[in-house]
Design a protein around this motif. Sequence first.
Motif, PDB file in Angstrom:
ATOM      1  N   LYS A  50       7.942 -14.467   2.259  1.00 14.94           N
ATOM      2  CA  LYS A  50       8.082 -14.345   0.808  1.00 14.94           C
ATOM      3  C   LYS A  50       7.641 -13.012   0.218  1.00 14.94           C
ATOM      4  O   LYS A  50       8.323 -12.453  -0.640  1.00 14.94           O
ATOM      5  CB  LYS A  50       7.265 -15.454   0.126  1.00 14.94           C
ATOM      6  CG  LYS A  50       7.754 -16.861   0.368  1.00 14.94           C
ATOM      7  CD  LYS A  50       6.954 -17.844  -0.506  1.00 14.94           C
ATOM      8  CE  LYS A  50       7.489 -19.258  -0.408  1.00 14.94           C
ATOM      9  NZ  LYS A  50       7.147 -19.917   0.860  1.00 14.94           N
ATOM     10  N   LEU A  51       6.489 -12.538   0.660  1.00 13.26           N
ATOM     11  CA  LEU A  51       5.806 -11.471  -0.069  1.00 13.26           C
ATOM     12  C   LEU A  51       5.458 -10.291   0.821  1.00 13.26           C
ATOM     13  O   LEU A  51       5.125 -10.473   2.000  1.00 13.26           O
ATOM     14  CB  LEU A  51       4.488 -12.014  -0.667  1.00 13.26           C
ATOM     15  CG  LEU A  51       4.598 -13.162  -1.665  1.00 13.26           C
ATOM     16  CD1 LEU A  51       3.237 -13.822  -1.856  1.00 13.26           C
ATOM     17  CD2 LEU A  51       5.147 -12.660  -2.995  1.00 13.26           C
ATOM     18  N   SER A  53       2.768  -8.812   0.747  1.00 15.81           N
ATOM     19  CA  SER A  53       1.371  -9.023   1.164  1.00 15.81           C
ATOM     20  C   SER A  53       1.263  -9.925   2.390  1.00 15.81           C
ATOM     21  O   SER A  53       0.188 -10.025   2.989  1.00 15.81           O
ATOM     22  CB  SER A  53       0.565  -9.622   0.010  1.00 15.81           C
ATOM     23  OG  SER A  53       1.155 -10.840  -0.411  1.00 15.81           O
ATOM     24  N   GLU A  54       2.349 -10.586   2.767  1.00 18.26           N
ATOM     25  CA  GLU A  54       2.333 -11.424   3.984  1.00 18.26           C
ATOM     26  C   GLU A  54       2.749 -10.650   5.230  1.00 18.26           C
ATOM     27  O   GLU A  54       2.832 -11.222   6.320  1.00 18.26           O
ATOM     28  CB  GLU A  54       3.282 -12.617   3.813  1.00 18.26           C
ATOM     29  CG  GLU A  54       2.843 -13.588   2.727  1.00 18.26           C
ATOM     30  CD  GLU A  54       3.901 -14.657   2.432  1.00 18.26           C
ATOM     31  OE1 GLU A  54       3.564 -15.608   1.726  1.00 18.26           O
ATOM     32  OE2 GLU A  54       5.050 -14.522   2.901  1.00 18.26           O
ATOM     33  N   GLN A  89       6.255  -7.545  -5.996  1.00 18.02           N
ATOM     34  CA  GLN A  89       5.334  -8.479  -5.352  1.00 18.02           C
ATOM     35  C   GLN A  89       4.924  -9.537  -6.382  1.00 18.02           C
ATOM     36  O   GLN A  89       4.125  -9.267  -7.280  1.00 18.02           O
ATOM     37  CB  GLN A  89       4.116  -7.711  -4.820  1.00 18.02           C
ATOM     38  CG  GLN A  89       2.845  -8.535  -4.567  1.00 18.02           C
ATOM     39  CD  GLN A  89       2.810  -9.192  -3.196  1.00 18.02           C
ATOM     40  OE1 GLN A  89       3.510  -8.807  -2.270  1.00 18.02           O
ATOM     41  NE2 GLN A  89       1.989 -10.218  -3.059  1.00 18.02           N
ATOM     42  N   GLY A  90       5.523 -10.739  -6.290  1.00 18.98           N
ATOM     43  CA  GLY A  90       5.054 -11.858  -7.101  1.00 18.98           C
ATOM     44  C   GLY A  90       5.588 -11.894  -8.526  1.00 18.98           C
ATOM     45  O   GLY A  90       6.373 -11.050  -8.965  1.00 18.98           O
ATOM     46  N   GLN A  95       9.372 -10.634  -9.434  1.00 18.54           N
ATOM     47  CA  GLN A  95      10.067 -11.072  -8.213  1.00 18.54           C
ATOM     48  C   GLN A  95      10.756 -12.404  -8.481  1.00 18.54           C
ATOM     49  O   GLN A  95      10.133 -13.340  -8.992  1.00 18.54           O
ATOM     50  CB  GLN A  95       9.085 -11.208  -7.048  1.00 18.54           C
ATOM     51  CG  GLN A  95       9.783 -11.534  -5.724  1.00 18.54           C
ATOM     52  CD  GLN A  95       8.828 -11.533  -4.527  1.00 18.54           C
ATOM     53  OE1 GLN A  95       7.631 -11.299  -4.666  1.00 18.54           O
ATOM     54  NE2 GLN A  95       9.386 -11.795  -3.360  1.00 18.54           N
ATOM     55  N   PHE A  98      12.270 -14.979  -3.304  1.00 19.73           N
ATOM     56  CA  PHE A  98      11.059 -14.941  -2.482  1.00 19.73           C
ATOM     57  C   PHE A  98      11.403 -14.872  -0.992  1.00 19.73           C
ATOM     58  O   PHE A  98      11.070 -15.751  -0.207  1.00 19.73           O
ATOM     59  CB  PHE A  98      10.127 -16.093  -2.877  1.00 19.73           C
ATOM     60  CG  PHE A  98       9.471 -15.803  -4.208  1.00 19.73           C
ATOM     61  CD1 PHE A  98       8.235 -15.157  -4.250  1.00 19.73           C
ATOM     62  CD2 PHE A  98      10.117 -16.087  -5.401  1.00 19.73           C
ATOM     63  CE1 PHE A  98       7.641 -14.834  -5.473  1.00 19.73           C
ATOM     64  CE2 PHE A  98       9.539 -15.767  -6.624  1.00 19.73           C
ATOM     65  CZ  PHE A  98       8.307 -15.133  -6.661  1.00 19.73           C
ATOM     66  N   LEU A 100      11.185 -11.317   1.234  1.00 25.39           N
ATOM     67  CA  LEU A 100      10.823  -9.902   1.087  1.00 25.39           C
ATOM     68  C   LEU A 100      12.060  -9.019   1.077  1.00 25.39           C
ATOM     69  O   LEU A 100      12.939  -9.163   1.935  1.00 25.39           O
ATOM     70  CB  LEU A 100       9.902  -9.514   2.239  1.00 25.39           C
ATOM     71  CG  LEU A 100       9.223  -8.134   2.273  1.00 25.39           C
ATOM     72  CD1 LEU A 100      10.126  -7.069   2.882  1.00 25.39           C
ATOM     73  CD2 LEU A 100       8.734  -7.661   0.900  1.00 25.39           C
TER      74      LEU A 100
END
Length: 112
Positions: A50-51, A53-54, A89-90, A95, A98, A100
């Motif tokens: 999704k992100l 940050s993942e 991001q988010g 966003q 979801f 990336l």
Amino acid sequence: MLDENCVFCKIIRGEIPSAKVYEDDVMYVFKDIEPKAKVHLLAVPKDHYKLLSEADGQRLKTLAYMLEKIPAVAKANGCDNGYRLIVNQGDDAGQTVFHLHIHILGGEALPL
Ligand code: 5GP
Ligand code: ZN
């Protein structure tokens, strides 16, 4: 790994049509359906997450690979004079999908 209900996974699988400009084993690049600039491409990893940050481990390696490939893809699609990369991001960044993705914007002088 693809996600059954994800619109970009469906595009990668060919279940939803898209204007593809580049594809290889790990990434898929296509035209945004609502372009925010003269050229507006979306580069997505085939691995669904999704992100930004993942991203860790293999995902970061794939992102590095994508960043290596993007200049040639951008140039081949009308961004010879520069382009902007954006990752939302988010929610606060707006966003909406979801899975990336990296926006590639160019083909004209972009407002700051
Ligand atoms: P986000 O706001 O999540 O960073 O960006 C999602 C982008 O995906 C948006 O610019 C939107 O226009 C694009 N988009 C959403 N659904 C589709 C679709 O079905 N096909 C294509 N080509 N682009 C899509
Ligand atoms: Zn997906």
